[in-house]
Scaffold this motif. Structure first.
Motif, PDB file in Angstrom:
ATOM      1  N   LEU A 133       8.556  -6.446   8.710  1.00  0.00           N
ATOM      2  CA  LEU A 133       9.251  -5.280   8.187  1.00  0.00           C
ATOM      3  C   LEU A 133       8.625  -4.020   8.782  1.00  0.00           C
ATOM      4  O   LEU A 133       7.413  -3.939   8.954  1.00  0.00           O
ATOM      5  CB  LEU A 133       9.114  -5.257   6.661  1.00  0.00           C
ATOM      6  CG  LEU A 133      10.043  -4.335   5.867  1.00  0.00           C
ATOM      7  CD1 LEU A 133      11.463  -4.868   5.918  1.00  0.00           C
ATOM      8  CD2 LEU A 133       9.564  -4.247   4.422  1.00  0.00           C
ATOM      9  N   VAL A 134       9.453  -3.050   9.096  1.00  0.00           N
ATOM     10  CA  VAL A 134       8.937  -1.767   9.586  1.00  0.00           C
ATOM     11  C   VAL A 134       8.259  -1.040   8.425  1.00  0.00           C
ATOM     12  O   VAL A 134       8.875  -0.825   7.384  1.00  0.00           O
ATOM     13  CB  VAL A 134      10.074  -0.891  10.155  1.00  0.00           C
ATOM     14  CG1 VAL A 134       9.529   0.474  10.576  1.00  0.00           C
ATOM     15  CG2 VAL A 134      10.758  -1.585  11.325  1.00  0.00           C
ATOM     16  N   PRO A 135       6.985  -0.669   8.541  1.00  0.00           N
ATOM     17  CA  PRO A 135       6.303   0.036   7.448  1.00  0.00           C
ATOM     18  C   PRO A 135       7.008   1.343   7.093  1.00  0.00           C
ATOM     19  O   PRO A 135       7.426   2.088   7.984  1.00  0.00           O
ATOM     20  CB  PRO A 135       4.903   0.307   8.014  1.00  0.00           C
ATOM     21  CG  PRO A 135       4.720  -0.726   9.083  1.00  0.00           C
ATOM     22  CD  PRO A 135       6.081  -0.928   9.676  1.00  0.00           C
ATOM     23  N   ARG A 136       7.150   1.592   5.793  1.00  0.00           N
ATOM     24  CA  ARG A 136       7.830   2.785   5.300  1.00  0.00           C
ATOM     25  C   ARG A 136       6.841   3.804   4.743  1.00  0.00           C
ATOM     26  O   ARG A 136       5.800   3.433   4.204  1.00  0.00           O
ATOM     27  CB  ARG A 136       8.790   2.404   4.176  1.00  0.00           C
ATOM     28  CG  ARG A 136      10.232   2.128   4.559  1.00  0.00           C
ATOM     29  CD  ARG A 136      10.439   0.954   5.423  1.00  0.00           C
ATOM     30  NE  ARG A 136      11.848   0.580   5.494  1.00  0.00           N
ATOM     31  CZ  ARG A 136      12.305  -0.431   6.202  1.00  0.00           C
ATOM     32  NH1 ARG A 136      11.470  -1.197   6.886  1.00  0.00           N
ATOM     33  NH2 ARG A 136      13.600  -0.695   6.220  1.00  0.00           N
ATOM     34  N   PRO A 137       7.184   5.090   4.816  1.00  0.00           N
ATOM     35  CA  PRO A 137       6.307   6.121   4.257  1.00  0.00           C
ATOM     36  C   PRO A 137       6.036   5.936   2.767  1.00  0.00           C
ATOM     37  O   PRO A 137       4.933   6.234   2.301  1.00  0.00           O
ATOM     38  CB  PRO A 137       7.080   7.420   4.515  1.00  0.00           C
ATOM     39  CG  PRO A 137       7.972   7.116   5.669  1.00  0.00           C
ATOM     40  CD  PRO A 137       8.353   5.670   5.506  1.00  0.00           C
ATOM     41  N   GLU A 138       7.042   5.426   2.017  1.00  0.00           N
ATOM     42  CA  GLU A 138       6.845   5.291   0.570  1.00  0.00           C
ATOM     43  C   GLU A 138       5.748   4.289   0.217  1.00  0.00           C
ATOM     44  O   GLU A 138       5.166   4.353  -0.864  1.00  0.00           O
ATOM     45  CB  GLU A 138       8.151   4.907  -0.132  1.00  0.00           C
ATOM     46  CG  GLU A 138       8.866   3.704   0.441  1.00  0.00           C
ATOM     47  CD  GLU A 138       9.948   4.065   1.426  1.00  0.00           C
ATOM     48  OE1 GLU A 138      10.952   3.333   1.499  1.00  0.00           O
ATOM     49  OE2 GLU A 138       9.797   5.089   2.144  1.00  0.00           O
ATOM     50  N   THR A 139       5.448   3.360   1.125  1.00  0.00           N
ATOM     51  CA  THR A 139       4.384   2.394   0.862  1.00  0.00           C
ATOM     52  C   THR A 139       3.012   3.070   0.860  1.00  0.00           C
ATOM     53  O   THR A 139       2.054   2.544   0.291  1.00  0.00           O
ATOM     54  CB  THR A 139       4.436   1.249   1.889  1.00  0.00           C
ATOM     55  OG1 THR A 139       5.738   0.649   1.846  1.00  0.00           O
ATOM     56  CG2 THR A 139       3.393   0.176   1.598  1.00  0.00           C
ATOM     57  N   GLU A 140       2.929   4.249   1.455  1.00  0.00           N
ATOM     58  CA  GLU A 140       1.666   4.985   1.412  1.00  0.00           C
ATOM     59  C   GLU A 140       1.318   5.399  -0.019  1.00  0.00           C
ATOM     60  O   GLU A 140       0.145   5.625  -0.333  1.00  0.00           O
ATOM     61  CB  GLU A 140       1.719   6.196   2.335  1.00  0.00           C
ATOM     62  CG  GLU A 140       1.810   5.803   3.812  1.00  0.00           C
ATOM     63  CD  GLU A 140       1.612   6.970   4.761  1.00  0.00           C
ATOM     64  OE1 GLU A 140       1.548   8.126   4.282  1.00  0.00           O
ATOM     65  OE2 GLU A 140       1.514   6.729   5.979  1.00  0.00           O
ATOM     66  N   VAL A 141       2.317   5.508  -0.888  1.00  0.00           N
ATOM     67  CA  VAL A 141       2.054   5.790  -2.311  1.00  0.00           C
ATOM     68  C   VAL A 141       1.226   4.658  -2.909  1.00  0.00           C
ATOM     69  O   VAL A 141       0.277   4.890  -3.669  1.00  0.00           O
ATOM     70  CB  VAL A 141       3.367   5.977  -3.098  1.00  0.00           C
ATOM     71  CG1 VAL A 141       3.082   6.199  -4.589  1.00  0.00           C
ATOM     72  CG2 VAL A 141       4.167   7.141  -2.541  1.00  0.00           C
ATOM     73  N   LEU A 142       1.570   3.417  -2.567  1.00  0.00           N
ATOM     74  CA  LEU A 142       0.805   2.267  -3.053  1.00  0.00           C
ATOM     75  C   LEU A 142      -0.641   2.356  -2.561  1.00  0.00           C
ATOM     76  O   LEU A 142      -1.579   2.116  -3.334  1.00  0.00           O
ATOM     77  CB  LEU A 142       1.466   0.972  -2.572  1.00  0.00           C
ATOM     78  CG  LEU A 142       0.873  -0.350  -3.081  1.00  0.00           C
ATOM     79  CD1 LEU A 142       1.944  -1.436  -3.096  1.00  0.00           C
ATOM     80  CD2 LEU A 142      -0.298  -0.813  -2.203  1.00  0.00           C
TER      81      LEU A 142
END
Length: 283
Positions: A91-100
């Motif tokens: 999966l292409v990493p998403r900016p929202e995963t930086e919240v995690l």
């Protein structure tokens, strides 16, 4: 005259209906063709684009217009200020995963050893971000896809992050008998009938959708996590923007407390976490 700037400008117009960031996409594709950063492209914008480079760019542009993610076309995606290699196996990493990642780091003391498990690691984005920020921690990353683990381990070598154990298997299967201070996961959470999947057809389906409701993987992880968490260990999960209440309910039903959700940059609930109360403590 087909200057670099002219071709990028024209591609941006073509991409306007196919991308939320047409100018950025065009610049990244041109940078890939010429081997230049975005800043260097601006400096060389008035140079005439050679015929071979124009042909290569046109092929990439056609694939982008057909729906292929820019990250697959360039082979890289930035996440947590790291340049990660990506392929259609992940999966292409998403900016929202930086919240995690941000939430996890708040739970991990800077210079103390803790054990971390990243489930469904894909490109290794979460594991690599946490390992780079908390070098004293012991990080394990698992994925059911051997191809994904190959990409993740290659990223680790390229970044010089060597203290990650890579494990192949479904969810907790490869870490039986182990316990962790923190478990993080960005599992598939898109419902099988969600129209959004059509736009994501280039990415691996198993990393996007777990089944009809979209909650199947989240439910399995929450139900099993207690066996793999140390006393007062944390489970932190990324989920869809409409799933926070359901995830919180599942966490509570499975013995978690101090449950809270956090929003992404667009203000949508994206990450929910809780700490596990072991059975004896609940009596």
């Amino acid at each position: 005259m087909n200057t670099v700037a002219d071709v990028v400008r024209g591609a941006s117009l073509e991409l306007a209906q196919a991308s939320e960031s047409p100018r950025l996409d065009a610049e990244l594709l041109m940078g890939r063709v010429l081997g230049l950063s975005r800043a260097a492209l601006i400096a060389r914008g008035e140079e005439v684009l050679a015929a071979e480079a124009r042909s290569d760019f046109s092929r990439l542009l056609a694939r982008r217009l057909a729906g292929h993610p820019v990250a697959y076309l360039t082979g890289t995606r930035e996440f947590w200020s790291m340049a990660l290699s990506v392929t259609p196996a992940v999966l292409v990493p998403r900016p929202e995963t930086e919240v995690l990642v941000e939430m996890a780091l708040q739970l991990l003391p800077l210079d103390e050893e803790r054990s971390i498990l990243d489930l469904g690691t894909g490109s290794g984005a979460i594991a690599l971000a946490l390992a780079s920020e908390r070098p004293a921690c012991r990080v394990t990353a698992a994925d059911v896809s051997p191809e994904a683990l190959t990409v993740a381990s290659q990223n680790a070598r390229a970044l010089g992050v060597e203290h990650i154990r890579w494990r192949c298997g479904s969810w907790f299967d490869p870490v039986r008998g182990e316990r962790f201070d923190l478990i993080a996961a960005n599992p598939p959470y898109v419902a099988a009938a969600d129209p959004a999947l059509e736009k994501l057809s280039s990415e691996p389906l198993q990393a996007l959708s777990p089944g009809p409701t979209g909650l199947e993987a989240l439910s399995a992880i929450i139900a099993g996590a207690g066996q793999f968490l140390k006393r007062s260990g944390w489970l932190i999960l990324e989920h869809g923007n409409g799933q926070a209440a359901q995830v919180a309910t599942m966490l509570k039903a499975n013995g978690f407390s101090d449950i809270r959700s956090h929003v992404d940059a667009s203000g949508k609930p994206r990450v929910t976490l809780g700490t596990f109360i072991h059975h004896k403590e609940r009596l």
